[in-house]
Design a protein around this motif. Structure first.
Motif, mmCIF file in Angstrom:
data_model
loop_
_atom_site.group_PDB
_atom_site.id
_atom_site.type_symbol
_atom_site.label_atom_id
_atom_site.label_comp_id
_atom_site.label_asym_id
_atom_site.label_seq_id
_atom_site.Cartn_x
_atom_site.Cartn_y
_atom_site.Cartn_z
ATOM 1 N N VAL A 90 0.870 -1.166 0.000
ATOM 2 C CA VAL A 90 0.000 0.000 0.000
ATOM 3 C C VAL A 90 0.910 1.219 0.000
ATOM 4 C CG1 VAL A 90 -1.734 1.301 1.274
ATOM 5 C CG2 VAL A 90 -1.830 -1.194 1.226
ATOM 6 N N GLY A 91 0.838 2.043 -1.039
ATOM 7 C CA GLY A 91 1.729 3.190 -1.170
ATOM 8 C C GLY A 91 2.865 2.886 -2.125
ATOM 9 N N MET A 92 3.983 3.561 -1.896
ATOM 10 C CA MET A 92 5.126 3.440 -2.803
ATOM 11 C C MET A 92 6.387 3.129 -1.996
ATOM 12 S SD MET A 92 4.340 6.862 -5.025
ATOM 13 C CE MET A 92 3.977 7.820 -3.582
ATOM 14 N N ASN A 93 7.358 2.493 -2.618
ATOM 15 C CA ASN A 93 8.655 2.323 -1.973
ATOM 16 C C ASN A 93 9.742 3.111 -2.688
ATOM 17 O OD1 ASN A 93 8.739 0.547 -4.134
ATOM 18 N ND2 ASN A 93 9.059 -1.273 -2.892
ATOM 19 N N VAL A 94 9.374 3.868 -3.697
ATOM 20 C CA VAL A 94 10.238 4.850 -4.346
ATOM 21 C C VAL A 94 9.492 6.183 -4.205
ATOM 22 C CG1 VAL A 94 11.379 5.544 -6.480
ATOM 23 C CG2 VAL A 94 11.106 3.108 -5.962
ATOM 24 N N ILE A 95 10.001 7.074 -3.340
ATOM 25 C CA ILE A 95 9.275 8.277 -2.948
ATOM 26 C C ILE A 95 9.869 9.503 -3.649
ATOM 27 C CG2 ILE A 95 8.513 9.699 -1.009
ATOM 28 C CD1 ILE A 95 7.584 6.747 -0.851
ATOM 29 N N PRO A 96 9.094 10.197 -4.490
ATOM 30 C CA PRO A 96 9.601 11.392 -5.167
ATOM 31 C C PRO A 96 9.830 12.540 -4.182
ATOM 32 C CG PRO A 96 7.434 10.769 -6.024
ATOM 33 C CD PRO A 96 7.743 9.866 -4.898
ATOM 34 N N ILE A 97 10.972 13.237 -4.350
ATOM 35 C CA ILE A 97 11.253 14.400 -3.507
ATOM 36 C C ILE A 97 11.483 15.661 -4.341
ATOM 37 C CG2 ILE A 97 12.119 13.074 -1.548
ATOM 38 C CD1 ILE A 97 14.987 13.789 -2.501
ATOM 39 N N ALA A 98 11.718 15.508 -5.639
ATOM 40 C CA ALA A 98 11.926 16.672 -6.506
ATOM 41 C C ALA A 98 11.630 16.280 -7.953
ATOM 42 C CB ALA A 98 13.359 17.180 -6.395
ATOM 43 N N ALA A 99 10.996 17.198 -8.670
ATOM 44 C CA ALA A 99 10.701 16.980 -10.083
ATOM 45 C C ALA A 99 11.832 17.528 -10.938
ATOM 46 C CB ALA A 99 9.394 17.659 -10.461
ATOM 47 N N LEU A 100 12.152 16.813 -11.996
ATOM 48 C CA LEU A 100 13.128 17.280 -12.975
ATOM 49 C C LEU A 100 12.364 17.839 -14.174
ATOM 50 C CD1 LEU A 100 15.650 14.317 -12.762
ATOM 51 C CD2 LEU A 100 15.788 16.539 -11.637
ATOM 52 N N PHE A 101 13.035 18.599 -14.998
ATOM 53 C CA PHE A 101 12.370 19.283 -16.114
ATOM 54 C C PHE A 101 11.737 18.336 -17.112
ATOM 55 C CE2 PHE A 101 16.633 18.495 -17.590
ATOM 56 C CZ PHE A 101 16.470 18.174 -18.913
ATOM 57 N N SER A 102 12.213 17.123 -17.207
ATOM 58 C CA SER A 102 11.765 16.201 -18.247
ATOM 59 C C SER A 102 10.595 15.319 -17.825
ATOM 60 C CB SER A 102 12.939 15.314 -18.657
ATOM 61 O OG SER A 102 13.370 14.556 -17.537
ATOM 62 N N GLY A 103 10.070 15.517 -16.611
ATOM 63 C CA GLY A 103 9.004 14.655 -16.120
ATOM 64 C C GLY A 103 9.503 13.538 -15.246
ATOM 65 N N ASP A 104 10.816 13.399 -15.123
ATOM 66 C CA ASP A 104 11.409 12.418 -14.229
ATOM 67 C C ASP A 104 11.467 13.014 -12.822
ATOM 68 O OD1 ASP A 104 11.827 10.803 -16.474
ATOM 69 O OD2 ASP A 104 13.813 11.621 -16.824
ATOM 70 N N PHE A 105 11.803 12.190 -11.828
ATOM 71 C CA PHE A 105 11.853 12.648 -10.450
ATOM 72 C C PHE A 105 13.133 12.197 -9.761
ATOM 73 C CE2 PHE A 105 7.323 12.617 -11.262
ATOM 74 C CZ PHE A 105 6.866 13.734 -10.582
ATOM 75 N N ILE A 106 13.623 13.012 -8.822
ATOM 76 C CA ILE A 106 14.620 12.571 -7.855
ATOM 77 C C ILE A 106 13.821 11.879 -6.755
ATOM 78 C CG2 ILE A 106 16.359 13.281 -6.163
ATOM 79 C CD1 ILE A 106 17.316 13.782 -8.972
ATOM 80 N N CYS A 107 14.235 10.679 -6.368
ATOM 81 C CA CYS A 107 13.452 9.894 -5.411
ATOM 82 C C CYS A 107 14.335 9.283 -4.334
ATOM 83 C CB CYS A 107 12.750 8.740 -6.127
ATOM 84 S SG CYS A 107 11.596 9.218 -7.409
ATOM 85 N N LEU A 108 13.688 8.969 -3.223
ATOM 86 C CA LEU A 108 14.295 8.144 -2.185
ATOM 87 C C LEU A 108 13.814 6.726 -2.440
ATOM 88 C CD1 LEU A 108 13.676 10.410 0.922
ATOM 89 C CD2 LEU A 108 15.735 10.251 -0.488
ATOM 90 N N ASP A 109 14.758 5.807 -2.617
ATOM 91 C CA ASP A 109 14.434 4.423 -2.968
ATOM 92 C C ASP A 109 14.613 3.534 -1.741
ATOM 93 O OD1 ASP A 109 14.217 1.870 -3.990
ATOM 94 O OD2 ASP A 109 15.475 2.269 -5.742
ATOM 95 N N TYR A 110 13.505 3.043 -1.201
ATOM 96 C CA TYR A 110 13.493 2.189 -0.018
ATOM 97 C C TYR A 110 13.392 0.704 -0.366
ATOM 98 C CZ TYR A 110 12.659 6.239 2.994
ATOM 99 O OH TYR A 110 12.768 7.427 3.672
#
Length: 74
Positions: free
Chosen positions: A15-35
């Motif tokens: 339930v939820g995600m185990n890769v949590i976005p913390i910042a958006a990049l210009f191309s639609g990708d995200f910087i994430c915390l990967d648990y």
């Protein structure tokens, strides 16, 4: 988030995600915390175009958030 939630986990029973976005990049990708592998997350880039449902495609940027912030200050 609801549109990408299933693409930010590799576990359909979670339930939820185990890769949590913390910042958006210009191309639609995200910087994430990967648990997915450890209790302390690694910092990754999540590639939205390559990812599919329950199959996130990521690339490691830093081994932890502290080292990520140190990279930004250099």
């Amino acid at each position: 988030m609801t549109q990408i939630g299933d693409r930010l986990t590799d576990n359909e029973d979670l339930v939820g995600m185990n890769v949590i976005p913390i910042a958006a990049l210009f191309s639609g990708d995200f910087i994430c915390l990967d648990y997915r592998e450890k209790k302390e997350p690694v910092v990754v880039i999540w590639f939205h175009e390559e990812s599919e449902v329950f199959s996130p495609v990521t690339e490691k940027v830093a081994p932890n958030i502290i080292e990520f912030f140190e990279m930004l200050s250099e």
